[in-house]
Design a protein around this motif. Structure first.
Motif, PDB file in Angstrom:
ATOM      1  N   ALA A 231       8.185 -21.098   2.215  1.00 12.70           N
ATOM      2  CA  ALA A 231       9.391 -21.588   2.882  1.00 12.70           C
ATOM      3  C   ALA A 231      10.350 -20.430   3.082  1.00 12.70           C
ATOM      4  N   LEU A 232      10.987 -20.396   4.224  1.00  9.43           N
ATOM      5  CA  LEU A 232      12.092 -19.476   4.464  1.00  9.43           C
ATOM      6  C   LEU A 232      13.360 -20.311   4.465  1.00  9.43           C
ATOM      7  N   VAL A 233      14.312 -19.961   3.602  1.00 13.24           N
ATOM      8  CA  VAL A 233      15.523 -20.763   3.470  1.00 13.24           C
ATOM      9  C   VAL A 233      16.751 -19.884   3.657  1.00 13.24           C
ATOM     10  N   GLY A 234      17.794 -20.484   4.190  1.00 14.01           N
ATOM     11  CA  GLY A 234      19.061 -19.795   4.306  1.00 14.01           C
ATOM     12  C   GLY A 234      19.900 -20.023   3.065  1.00 14.01           C
ATOM     13  N   VAL A 235      20.502 -18.939   2.560  1.00 14.97           N
ATOM     14  CA  VAL A 235      21.400 -19.039   1.406  1.00 14.97           C
ATOM     15  C   VAL A 235      22.688 -18.300   1.750  1.00 14.97           C
ATOM     16  N   PRO A 236      23.838 -18.812   1.319  1.00  9.81           N
ATOM     17  CA  PRO A 236      25.106 -18.157   1.675  1.00  9.81           C
ATOM     18  C   PRO A 236      25.291 -16.780   1.057  1.00  9.81           C
ATOM     19  N   THR A 237      24.842 -16.592  -0.192  1.00  9.17           N
ATOM     20  CA  THR A 237      25.097 -15.339  -0.903  1.00  9.17           C
ATOM     21  C   THR A 237      23.910 -14.994  -1.794  1.00  9.17           C
ATOM     22  N   PRO A 238      23.817 -13.754  -2.253  1.00  8.63           N
ATOM     23  CA  PRO A 238      22.797 -13.412  -3.237  1.00  8.63           C
ATOM     24  C   PRO A 238      22.945 -14.221  -4.530  1.00  8.63           C
ATOM     25  N   GLU A 239      24.168 -14.589  -4.890  1.00 13.90           N
ATOM     26  CA  GLU A 239      24.363 -15.434  -6.078  1.00 13.90           C
ATOM     27  C   GLU A 239      23.670 -16.778  -5.891  1.00 13.90           C
ATOM     28  N   ASP A 240      23.755 -17.346  -4.687  1.00 15.14           N
ATOM     29  CA  ASP A 240      23.050 -18.594  -4.415  1.00 15.14           C
ATOM     30  C   ASP A 240      21.538 -18.384  -4.483  1.00 15.14           C
ATOM     31  N   ALA A 241      21.071 -17.224  -4.018  1.00 10.48           N
ATOM     32  CA  ALA A 241      19.641 -16.926  -4.114  1.00 10.48           C
ATOM     33  C   ALA A 241      19.198 -16.880  -5.567  1.00 10.48           C
ATOM     34  N   VAL A 322      23.055 -24.563  -2.746  1.00  5.10           N
ATOM     35  CA  VAL A 322      22.611 -23.168  -2.769  1.00  5.10           C
ATOM     36  C   VAL A 322      21.726 -22.841  -1.578  1.00  5.10           C
ATOM     37  N   VAL A 323      21.212 -23.868  -0.867  1.00  5.18           N
ATOM     38  CA  VAL A 323      20.399 -23.686   0.332  1.00  5.18           C
ATOM     39  C   VAL A 323      21.053 -24.450   1.469  1.00  5.18           C
ATOM     40  N   THR A 324      21.156 -23.816   2.634  1.00  8.54           N
ATOM     41  CA  THR A 324      21.793 -24.464   3.787  1.00  8.54           C
ATOM     42  C   THR A 324      20.789 -25.021   4.778  1.00  8.54           C
ATOM     43  N   ASP A 325      19.603 -24.407   4.864  1.00  7.92           N
ATOM     44  CA  ASP A 325      18.575 -24.865   5.789  1.00  7.92           C
ATOM     45  C   ASP A 325      17.251 -24.283   5.339  1.00  7.92           C
ATOM     46  N   ALA A 326      16.134 -24.881   5.802  1.00 12.83           N
ATOM     47  CA  ALA A 326      14.830 -24.421   5.349  1.00 12.83           C
ATOM     48  C   ALA A 326      13.783 -24.663   6.423  1.00 12.83           C
TER      49      ALA A 326
END
Length: 497
Positions: A231-241, A322-326
């Motif tokens: 899965a490729l997911v969007g995260v707002p920040t490295p902290e969220d990652a 922590v994830v906005t889209d996937a």
């Protein structure tokens, strides 16, 4: 090759060794320059032995005649460790030892989950041999079609599945090594437990050919996964990652085989420079994570389990914010397309212009803070630089690379811009590596020190550590013939605490 000493040495070598030997510039050129074109140097000759006995013959001759040796596998390294130094004197030219003809799979043992392979076998060759036996060899690198097992072990290579399976060191049970004197140490033990003294294997792994020549290895194998999903997911920040990594480890455990972080700058470069690439998410995200789940068992059950695990994980991550889209892979083509976004970053960055690379390791917990602080320091000190950050967040390895803020165009103006950018390499390296040191990290995670980071390493290693390393070198290679001027910094190099 007009020097009489070289001609005398070659005549002596040919009388002692009847194997393949290249001496003409047209024959040797490809071996004497690294694949980046950054380092090149002269050699007495290029030898391509066919087996361990011929390697031993060559090293015994070199020992007697005090000829340095530069071992080389696929010559795909990024730190200049596999080619001769440029400033070697004519009278001390090294023998370049190419191991690509030692490429046999000697023994496959699926029940013991081991394979014995020679050092010149390519990583892809070993992967395919394991798969043919119903097993997995999990080391995976971008250069797997041309890099060799000996080089992988000499640099303790990493790659994308270290999170689950470990570096090359963790995947090796035993070695066969030819010493600088030409003796053969047979340490090809296929055991997981062997507490009978010093672990010589661990000395040679990661030594970059400075202690001896690896000619064969016992490698660990694993069950083939019955199902894989990425899965490729969007995260707002490295902290969220990082929070997503924690959640993934809690929910899917050992099924998590890869966890890669990449910035939107990386995504932009790949989409722009790699034909046929498109963004898999509807909207751009500042950061992305590519994560992979692998499951063993009956194929149908494994596929269901992989899908349920990934979907459950992402639902929980979206609920926690922590994830906005996937985007998930449901076919092999989608699986490969999503991985290609990550694997093509280096190529795309190269197409954009010159690159300053940093292969660094950090405590995983400190990566978000490192990125925030170091990005700010780079931006304020080097506004002409754009960070291209990606890497193996799951094991703490970042490729914290830099490109020009404005793409470099061909022509005289472009050449001047390239030169100006590359002139920043020394001070930028020091800024980044000082930050890495302050965060408790390492300036070389998986590429090795070679020549590129050799002297820089002295700035960050304790004097005692350096003395111990030099003692090991002196004990195992007392004449200093093995891969001279690589890995070990000179005593006069600077130091920082």
């Amino acid at each position: 090759m007009n020097d009489s000493r070289s001609e005398t040495a070659l005549a002596s070598l040919r009388s002692a060794y009847a194997g393949r030997l290249w001496t003409e510039p047209a024959e040797t050129a490809a071996f004497l320059t690294d694949w980046r074109g950054k380092w090149t140097g002269p050699a007495l000759a290029v030898a391509q032995p066919a087996d361990t006995a011929e390697v031993a013959q060559l090293l015994a001759w070199c020992h007697v005649h005090r000829v340095p040796v530069v071992p080389q596998g696929g010559n795909t390294g990024l730190s200049g460790g596999s080619v001769p130094e440029a400033d070697m004197a004519e009278g001390s030219l090294p023998l370049l030892l190419s191991l690509t003809r030692l490429n046999r799979v000697r023994q496959m043992d699926p029940l013991n989950n081991t394979v014995v392979v020679e050092a010149g076998a390519t990583l892809l060759q070993v992967q395919e041999a394991a798969r043919a036996a119903g097993r997995l060899f999990p080391l995976s690198l971008a250069a797997e079609g041309s890099c060799t097992i000996g080089g992988n072990l000499a640099t303790n290579a990493g790659g994308v599945q270290v999170l689950r399976y470990g570096n090359a060191r963790e995947l090796c049970l035993g070695l066969e090594v030819v010493t600088p004197e030409g003796e053969v140490w047979n340490g090809l033990r296929t055991l997981r437990k062997d507490n009978t003294g010093y672990d010589l294997r661990d000395l040679y792994i990661g030594s970059e050919g400075t202690l001896g020549v690896i000619t064969a290895a016992v490698l660990k194998l694993f069950p083939l996964p019955a199902a894989q999903m990425v899965a490729l997911v969007g995260v707002p920040t490295p902290e969220d990652a990082l929070q997503l990594l924690v959640l993934a480890q809690q929910r899917v455990g050992a099924s998590l085989t890869a966890f890669e972080l990449l910035s939107d700058t990386c995504m932009q470069l790949v989409v722009h420079h790699v034909p046929g690439t498109r963004r898999p998410l509807a909207e751009a995200s500042p950061w992305y994570v590519l994560l992979e789940v692998s499951v063993t068992g009956a194929e149908a059950d494994a596929q269901v389990h992989a899908a349920q695990s990934m979907e459950g994980l992402l639902e929980a991550a979206i609920e926690q914010g922590v994830v906005t889209d996937a985007a998930l892979s449901t076919t092999l083509a989608q699986f490969e397309a999503l991985w290609a976004l990550r694997e093509n970053i280096s190529e795309a960055q190269g197409a954009e212009g010159p690159t300053i690379k940093h292969d660094i390791a950090l405590p995983i917990s400190r990566i978000p803070e490192f990125i925030a602080r170091t990005d700010a320091a780079v931006a304020s000190t080097f506004p002409q630089v754009r960070q291209v950050t990606f890497g193996h967040l799951g094991d703490g390895n970042l490729h914290y690379n830099a490109s020009p803020a404005i793409p470099v165009t061909p022509g005289p103006l472009g050449a001047a811009a390239k030169a100006a950018f590359l002139a920043l390499e020394g001070p930028l390296n020091q800024l980044v590596h000082d930050a890495v040191h302050d965060f408790g990290g390492s300036i070389s995670a998986e590429h090795g020190l070679g020549v590129l980071r050799r002297d820089e390493s002295a700035r960050y290693k304790a004097p005692l550590e350096l003395r111990l390393m030099h003692r090991i070198k002196a004990a195992l290679d007392p004449e200093g013939l093995m891969n001279p001027a690589k890995l070990l910094p000179q005593p006069a190099a600077g130091h920082r605490h």
